[in-house]
Design an enzyme around this catalytic site. Structure first.
Site, PDB file in Angstrom:
ATOM      1  N   GLU A  79       0.802  -1.230   0.000  1.00 38.20           N
ATOM      2  CA  GLU A  79       0.000   0.000   0.000  1.00 38.20           C
ATOM      3  C   GLU A  79       0.830   1.273   0.000  1.00 38.20           C
ATOM      4  O   GLU A  79       0.628   2.166   0.828  1.00 38.20           O
ATOM      5  CB  GLU A  79      -0.993  -0.006   1.173  1.00 38.20           C
ATOM      6  CG  GLU A  79      -2.045  -1.098   1.033  1.00 38.20           C
ATOM      7  CD  GLU A  79      -3.265  -0.897   1.910  1.00 38.20           C
ATOM      8  OE1 GLU A  79      -3.273   0.028   2.747  1.00 38.20           O
ATOM      9  OE2 GLU A  79      -4.228  -1.673   1.739  1.00 38.20           O
TER      10      GLU A  79
ATOM     11  N   GLU B 136      -5.251  -8.560   0.193  1.00 32.92           N
ATOM     12  CA  GLU B 136      -6.054  -8.232   1.378  1.00 32.92           C
ATOM     13  C   GLU B 136      -7.491  -7.984   0.960  1.00 32.92           C
ATOM     14  O   GLU B 136      -7.747  -7.425  -0.113  1.00 32.92           O
ATOM     15  CB  GLU B 136      -5.546  -6.974   2.101  1.00 32.92           C
ATOM     16  CG  GLU B 136      -4.282  -7.176   2.879  1.00 32.92           C
ATOM     17  CD  GLU B 136      -3.824  -5.934   3.624  1.00 32.92           C
ATOM     18  OE1 GLU B 136      -4.684  -5.159   4.095  1.00 32.92           O
ATOM     19  OE2 GLU B 136      -2.604  -5.743   3.734  1.00 32.92           O
TER      20      GLU B 136
HETATM   21  C1  BG6 Z   1      -4.597  -2.259   4.906  1.00 31.33           C
HETATM   22  C2  BG6 Z   1      -3.259  -2.547   5.489  1.00 31.33           C
HETATM   23  O1  BG6 Z   1      -4.652  -0.904   4.689  1.00 31.33           O
HETATM   24  O2  BG6 Z   1      -5.736  -2.471   5.650  1.00 31.33           O
HETATM   25  C3  BG6 Z   1      -3.280  -3.384   6.752  1.00 31.33           C
HETATM   26  O3  BG6 Z   1      -2.385  -3.108   4.546  1.00 31.33           O
HETATM   27  C4  BG6 Z   1      -4.447  -2.952   7.601  1.00 31.33           C
HETATM   28  O4  BG6 Z   1      -2.042  -3.212   7.392  1.00 31.33           O
HETATM   29  C5  BG6 Z   1      -5.731  -3.238   6.835  1.00 31.33           C
HETATM   30  O5  BG6 Z   1      -4.485  -3.533   8.870  1.00 31.33           O
HETATM   31  C6  BG6 Z   1      -6.985  -2.914   7.601  1.00 31.33           C
HETATM   32  O6  BG6 Z   1      -6.945  -1.593   8.033  1.00 31.33           O
HETATM   33  P1  BG6 Z   1      -7.147  -1.199   9.548  1.00 31.33           P
HETATM   34  O7  BG6 Z   1      -6.888   0.272   9.595  1.00 31.33           O
HETATM   35  O8  BG6 Z   1      -8.526  -1.547   9.901  1.00 31.33           O
HETATM   36  O9  BG6 Z   1      -6.136  -1.985  10.325  1.00 31.33           O
END
Ligand code: BG6
Length: 469
Positions: A166, A368
């Protein structure tokens, strides 16, 4: 298009789960690990879990991998902490850190789980940050050296490599994540961005030189941007934000060019980076084997407010409030929201697949996708999370539709394989298939419990996506 018959998931589809080192491992200063920007920046927030212990994966790694194997994962996406390998980022190598990831990779392979390695997931060594971080061109050389060490240590065991997690979110909402100091000027951010692009390109070139069978790609957060209405000005704003948020990053990685609309934006805001002779040749020479992307939701925008009118603010990672002269963020009335206010848009997932495929014609790997929610552990050790199952099912269905559209999809790696600490909302915002018994500040016993989603995903994997019920 609606189809009468869907294509099945391909036979070697990677059914994976994701984590990142700083959110799961803990052991933040064990065995010679140096501090990262995250360690330095987040130790002091009261009421929210810090990243010192996380879910103690560092000390429970073998047991966690055994659980991943029981769930049936055929791949596992994790990140290597740069500060375990080189504690200050560009100095001495830390053998204990090298050894930990050998043990992790060996454990995965012993369980027939394909390792997918992210080289850098938000946790820049603090010592490099003190010397200017990514704004300092020397960090490019430090990353290339780090990449060389990873490839020579693990290259005979790891086929799938991801360069930078990201990068676009670090530039656009880095303050919320904790990777950027508050108030950093955009000119500094986009200079850092250019250096990260160079570092990524050098790592891709090096990977192909050193490892004949490896595959490497970028891992931005890509979610398609919709116009709030069919008003042409809204469509234009969506096109601008798609360029600035999405294509700028993928064009540079996959085509070795800077997107022209995004470039005009940089000129408008006075944030054009300085580019040295030969830099663009390096970007052009580097080619990814696939595009990995993180997808949580789409974004909806309208034309910008008239100049001078204040934009209602939001600091959350997924919520882009707007930018003067560029766009105004809008709620999408067709989309439900998570407990944490993120819109859920499974169809947007398919839209995003199609856009990426049309633009780049490279295989796509989802690194993700997932639902952050409050879970509760029942007295009998069960965790009932139908909301997570629904979210994942809805998204996997869209992968199958994208496959049917003709998109090449290598695999799916939901966030997260096990509960971990959110970027800025602690442990209460849980994503995992495996519940970890800890509170924000009370570590309890850190015991692991299989959620309902664990058993559901096990069945999905076992049937190669044929049974999503
Ligand atoms: C992504 C990241 O932005 O989203 C992760 O790569 C992150 O590191 C995930 O944990 C979920 O976001 P958040 O802010 O809910 O942890």
């Amino acid at each position: 298009m609606r189809y009468k018959k869907l294509s099945p998931f391909p036979p070697h589809f990677l059914w994976s789960g994701s984590t990142s080192a700083y959110q799961v491992e803990g052991a933040w200063n064990d065995d010679g690990k140096g501090p990262s920007v995250i360690d330095v920046g987040n130790h002091t927030k009261p009421g929210i879990a810090d990243f010192t212990v996380c879910v103690d994966h560092y000390h429970r790694m073998e047991d966690d991998v055994a659980l991943f194997a029981e769930m049936g994962l055929t791949a596992y996406r994790f990140s290597i902490a740069w500060t375990r390998i080189i504690p200050d980022g560009d100095g001495e190598i830390n053998q204990a850190g090298i050894d930990f990831y050998h043990r992790l990779i060996d454990a995965l392979i012993a369980h027939h789980i394909e390792p997918i390695v992210t080289m850098y997931h938000f946790d820049l060594p603090a010592a490099l940050d003190a010397k200017g971080g990514w704004e300092n061109r020397a960090t490019v050389a430090a990353f290339e050296r780090y990449a060389r060490i990873l490839f020579s240590e693990y290259g005979n065991k790891v086929k799938y490599w991801l360069t930078i997690n990201e990068q676009n979110m670090m530039i656009l909402v880095g303050e919320a994540i904790g990777t950027v100091k508050p108030g950093s000027p955009k000119s500094a951010l986009y200079q850092a961005n250019h250096h990260m692009m160079l570092a990524q390109a050098k790592a891709m070139i090096l990977c192909h030189e050193m490892l004949l069978n490896a595959k490497i790609g970028p891992a931005p957060n890509i979610g398609l941007v919709y116009p709030a209405t069919s008003k042409p000005e809204d469509v234009l704003a969506a096109d601008d934000v798609n360029s600035i948020r999405n294509w700028f990053y993928v064009d540079a990685a996959a085509r070795g060019i800077y997107n022209s609309v995004a470039w005009r934006y940089l000129e408008e805001i006075g944030a054009v980076p300085s580019i040295e002779d030969g830099d663009m040749d390096i970007l052009a020479a580097a080619r990814p084997d696939f595009i990995a992307f993180n997808y949580y939701t789409s974004l909806t925008v309208a034309e910008p407010l008239p100049e001078g009118q204040p934009i209602p603010g939001s600091s959350d990672q997924q919520l882009f409030a707007g930018e003067e002269n560029v766009f105004l963020g809008k709620n999408n009335p067709y989309l439900p929201r998570t407990d944490f206010g993120w819109e859920m848009d499974p169809v947007g997932f398919r839209n995003t697949f199609r856009a990426l495929w049309d633009r780049y014609h490279l295989p796509l790997l989802v690194t993700e996708n997932g639902l952050g929610a409050y879970d509760s552990l029942e007295a009998d050790g069960a965790v009932h999370d139908p909301y997570r199952i629904n979210y994942l099912r809805d998204h996997i269905e869209q992968i199958q539709l994208a496959l049917t559209d003709g998109v090449e999809v290598l695999g799916y790696s939901p966030w997260s394989a096990i509960d971990l600490i959110s970027t800025h909302q602690g442990i209460s915002k849980r994503y995992g298939f495996i519940f970890v018994n800890r509170g924000e500040e009370d570590l309890r016993d850190l015991a692991r419990y299989k959620k309902d989603s664990f058993f559901w995903y096990q069945k999905v994997i076992h049937t190669n996506g044929a049974d999503l019920s």
